[in-house]
Write a protein that holds these residues in place. Structure first.
Motif, mmCIF file in Angstrom:
data_model
loop_
_atom_site.group_PDB
_atom_site.id
_atom_site.type_symbol
_atom_site.label_atom_id
_atom_site.label_comp_id
_atom_site.label_asym_id
_atom_site.label_seq_id
_atom_site.Cartn_x
_atom_site.Cartn_y
_atom_site.Cartn_z
ATOM 1 N N HIS A 43 70.646 124.666 98.513
ATOM 2 C CA HIS A 43 71.274 123.595 97.792
ATOM 3 C C HIS A 43 71.352 123.641 96.255
ATOM 4 O O HIS A 43 71.023 122.718 95.451
ATOM 5 N N GLN A 44 71.946 124.760 95.795
ATOM 6 C CA GLN A 44 71.978 125.211 94.559
ATOM 7 C C GLN A 44 73.483 125.441 94.330
ATOM 8 O O GLN A 44 74.291 125.622 95.323
ATOM 9 N N ILE A 45 73.984 125.204 92.820
ATOM 10 C CA ILE A 45 75.497 125.273 92.765
ATOM 11 C C ILE A 45 75.437 126.325 91.467
ATOM 12 O O ILE A 45 74.802 126.215 90.593
ATOM 13 N N LEU A 46 76.301 127.157 91.545
ATOM 14 C CA LEU A 46 76.727 128.183 90.497
ATOM 15 C C LEU A 46 77.491 127.704 89.394
ATOM 16 O O LEU A 46 78.325 127.152 89.553
ATOM 17 N N LEU A 47 76.758 127.603 88.159
ATOM 18 C CA LEU A 47 77.489 127.171 87.127
ATOM 19 C C LEU A 47 77.922 128.177 86.138
ATOM 20 O O LEU A 47 77.066 129.173 85.910
ATOM 21 N N GLN A 48 78.958 128.120 85.407
ATOM 22 C CA GLN A 48 79.128 129.103 84.278
ATOM 23 C C GLN A 48 79.486 128.481 83.171
ATOM 24 O O GLN A 48 80.033 127.230 82.845
ATOM 25 N N GLN A 49 78.911 129.339 82.109
ATOM 26 C CA GLN A 49 78.819 128.634 80.651
ATOM 27 C C GLN A 49 80.051 129.358 80.148
ATOM 28 O O GLN A 49 80.021 130.751 80.004
ATOM 29 N N ARG A 50 80.822 128.434 79.616
ATOM 30 C CA ARG A 50 82.155 129.260 79.041
ATOM 31 C C ARG A 50 81.654 130.001 77.714
ATOM 32 O O ARG A 50 80.641 129.540 77.134
ATOM 33 N N GLY A 51 82.638 130.933 77.480
ATOM 34 C CA GLY A 51 82.312 131.978 76.363
ATOM 35 C C GLY A 51 82.483 131.238 75.142
ATOM 36 O O GLY A 51 83.204 129.999 75.197
ATOM 37 N N LYS A 52 81.858 131.457 74.195
ATOM 38 C CA LYS A 52 81.669 131.003 72.742
ATOM 39 C C LYS A 52 82.881 130.962 72.208
ATOM 40 O O LYS A 52 83.401 130.274 71.019
ATOM 41 N N GLU A 53 84.038 132.059 72.306
ATOM 42 C CA GLU A 53 84.984 132.254 71.616
ATOM 43 C C GLU A 53 86.223 131.559 72.416
ATOM 44 O O GLU A 53 87.445 131.546 72.212
ATOM 45 N N LYS A 54 85.999 130.552 73.590
ATOM 46 C CA LYS A 54 86.904 130.122 74.477
ATOM 47 C C LYS A 54 87.716 128.570 73.534
ATOM 48 O O LYS A 54 87.130 128.349 72.679
ATOM 49 N N ASP A 55 88.948 128.773 73.708
ATOM 50 C CA ASP A 55 89.736 127.772 72.879
ATOM 51 C C ASP A 55 89.226 126.261 73.258
ATOM 52 O O ASP A 55 89.336 125.343 72.411
ATOM 53 N N THR A 56 88.663 126.181 74.548
ATOM 54 C CA THR A 56 88.410 124.746 74.997
ATOM 55 C C THR A 56 87.066 124.826 75.566
ATOM 56 O O THR A 56 86.876 125.804 76.256
ATOM 57 N N PHE A 57 86.440 123.977 74.882
ATOM 58 C CA PHE A 57 85.112 123.658 75.660
ATOM 59 C C PHE A 57 84.080 124.674 75.588
ATOM 60 O O PHE A 57 83.250 125.070 76.594
ATOM 61 N N PRO A 58 84.112 125.674 74.361
ATOM 62 C CA PRO A 58 82.992 126.511 74.294
ATOM 63 C C PRO A 58 81.760 126.201 74.582
ATOM 64 O O PRO A 58 81.267 125.172 74.055
ATOM 65 N N LEU A 59 81.091 127.202 75.268
ATOM 66 C CA LEU A 59 79.660 126.953 75.743
ATOM 67 C C LEU A 59 79.170 125.875 76.592
ATOM 68 O O LEU A 59 78.079 125.733 76.762
ATOM 69 N N PHE A 61 79.134 124.010 80.358
ATOM 70 C CA PHE A 61 79.150 124.454 81.565
ATOM 71 C C PHE A 61 80.287 124.070 82.447
ATOM 72 O O PHE A 61 80.604 122.785 82.252
ATOM 73 N N ASP A 62 80.640 124.656 83.426
ATOM 74 C CA ASP A 62 81.874 124.336 84.225
ATOM 75 C C ASP A 62 81.687 125.071 85.558
ATOM 76 O O ASP A 62 80.861 125.737 85.834
ATOM 77 N N VAL A 63 82.892 124.936 86.192
ATOM 78 C CA VAL A 63 83.091 125.611 87.616
ATOM 79 C C VAL A 63 82.888 126.971 87.492
ATOM 80 O O VAL A 63 82.741 127.596 86.576
ATOM 81 N N SER A 64 82.200 127.403 88.690
ATOM 82 C CA SER A 64 81.716 128.858 88.941
ATOM 83 C C SER A 64 82.513 129.704 88.426
ATOM 84 O O SER A 64 82.212 130.664 87.784
ATOM 85 N N VAL A 65 84.056 129.641 88.922
ATOM 86 C CA VAL A 65 84.883 130.643 88.585
ATOM 87 C C VAL A 65 86.233 129.723 88.466
ATOM 88 O O VAL A 65 86.570 128.885 89.296
ATOM 89 N N ALA A 66 87.291 130.150 87.393
ATOM 90 C CA ALA A 66 88.280 129.400 87.205
ATOM 91 C C ALA A 66 89.353 130.285 86.604
ATOM 92 O O ALA A 66 89.034 131.346 85.898
ATOM 93 N N PHE A 150 72.694 118.476 89.300
ATOM 94 C CA PHE A 150 74.238 118.554 89.178
ATOM 95 C C PHE A 150 74.917 117.109 89.196
ATOM 96 O O PHE A 150 75.696 116.624 88.615
ATOM 97 N N SER A 151 74.514 116.738 90.598
ATOM 98 C CA SER A 151 75.047 115.421 91.019
ATOM 99 C C SER A 151 74.609 114.328 89.982
ATOM 100 O O SER A 151 75.485 113.467 89.341
ATOM 101 N N GLU A 152 73.201 114.214 89.377
ATOM 102 C CA GLU A 152 72.852 113.056 88.541
ATOM 103 C C GLU A 152 73.584 113.467 86.961
ATOM 104 O O GLU A 152 74.027 112.514 86.463
ATOM 105 N N LYS A 161 77.730 116.334 76.866
ATOM 106 C CA LYS A 161 77.775 117.497 76.112
ATOM 107 C C LYS A 161 77.334 118.676 76.614
ATOM 108 O O LYS A 161 77.486 119.792 75.991
ATOM 109 N N LYS A 162 77.005 118.651 77.912
ATOM 110 C CA LYS A 162 76.606 119.753 78.682
ATOM 111 C C LYS A 162 77.669 120.489 79.498
ATOM 112 O O LYS A 162 77.785 121.870 79.708
ATOM 113 N N TYR A 163 78.565 119.460 79.954
ATOM 114 C CA TYR A 163 79.602 119.925 81.143
ATOM 115 C C TYR A 163 81.034 119.774 80.763
ATOM 116 O O TYR A 163 81.374 118.757 79.657
ATOM 117 N N VAL A 164 81.912 120.634 80.878
ATOM 118 C CA VAL A 164 83.224 120.364 80.748
ATOM 119 C C VAL A 164 83.656 119.069 81.339
ATOM 120 O O VAL A 164 83.447 118.463 82.322
#
Length: 185
Positions: A43-59, A61-66, A150-152, A161-164
């Protein structure tokens, strides 16, 4: 080399045209992406923290892979390619379960407009977190979090401020699909 992508109309149908990804983002042209959410049997979900150099929503948390679907590439092939690139594992097409397509329009600035149709999948993560290899240019960190937490944090958008900031309906669909796979009601 910059990626060519298929142009879509505002209903998600291919127009037969292609364009560079940068032009699509600059002009707000609809195109396709893949989203793959990985979950574990415990019952866990894999989260990806977006790279700090991303143009949108750096750092955030978001979808595991996109990622974007290249012109002429199948949706499933793009998903498998992105999984290999971003977290370093290879999965088979039959391990992907498509749960929907989500239209998303986000105007980040006058020159960055994401007009996308997210082909969204879930898949069981069958390797331990420490066996994943993150793509440093795209991913700052990978972590597992409980499906309950994650649901909460996403349903009520209590932690903006934590998630996309995907729509609440998007997050609810992901969580419900994973709960159904895990037979959690």
């Amino acid at each position: 080399m910059e990626e060519l992508i298929d142009v879509l109309d505002d209903h998600g149908n291919k127009t037969g045209e292609t364009v560079l990804k940068s032009i699509a983002h600059k002009q707000g042209i609809f195109h396709q992406t893949v989203h793959i959410w990985f979950y574990t049997k415990n019952h866990q979900i894999l989260l990806q923290q977006r790279g700090k150099e991303k143009d949108t929503f750096p750092l955030l948390f978001d979808v595991s892979v996109a990622g974007h679907i290249s012109a002429g590439e199948s949706i499933e092939d793009a998903a498998i390619r992105e999984i290999k690139e971003e977290i370093g594992i290879t999965i088979a097409k039959d391990q992907l379960k498509k749960i929907g397509v989500f239209k998303s329009v986000q105007k980040h600035s006058a020159t960055l407009i994401d007009c996308e149709f997210h082909h969204t999948f879930i898949s069981e993560l069958k390797v331990p977190l420490n066996k994943l290899t993150k793509q440093d240019s795209e991913v700052a960190d990978l972590k597992l979090t409980s499906l309950l937490k994650f649901s909460e944090e996403t349903w009520g958008l209590a932690n903006l401020k934590k998630y996309v900031p995907h729509s609440t309906e998007y997050y609810k669909t992901i969580i419900k699909a994973i709960k159904k796979e895990l037979q959690v009601f």
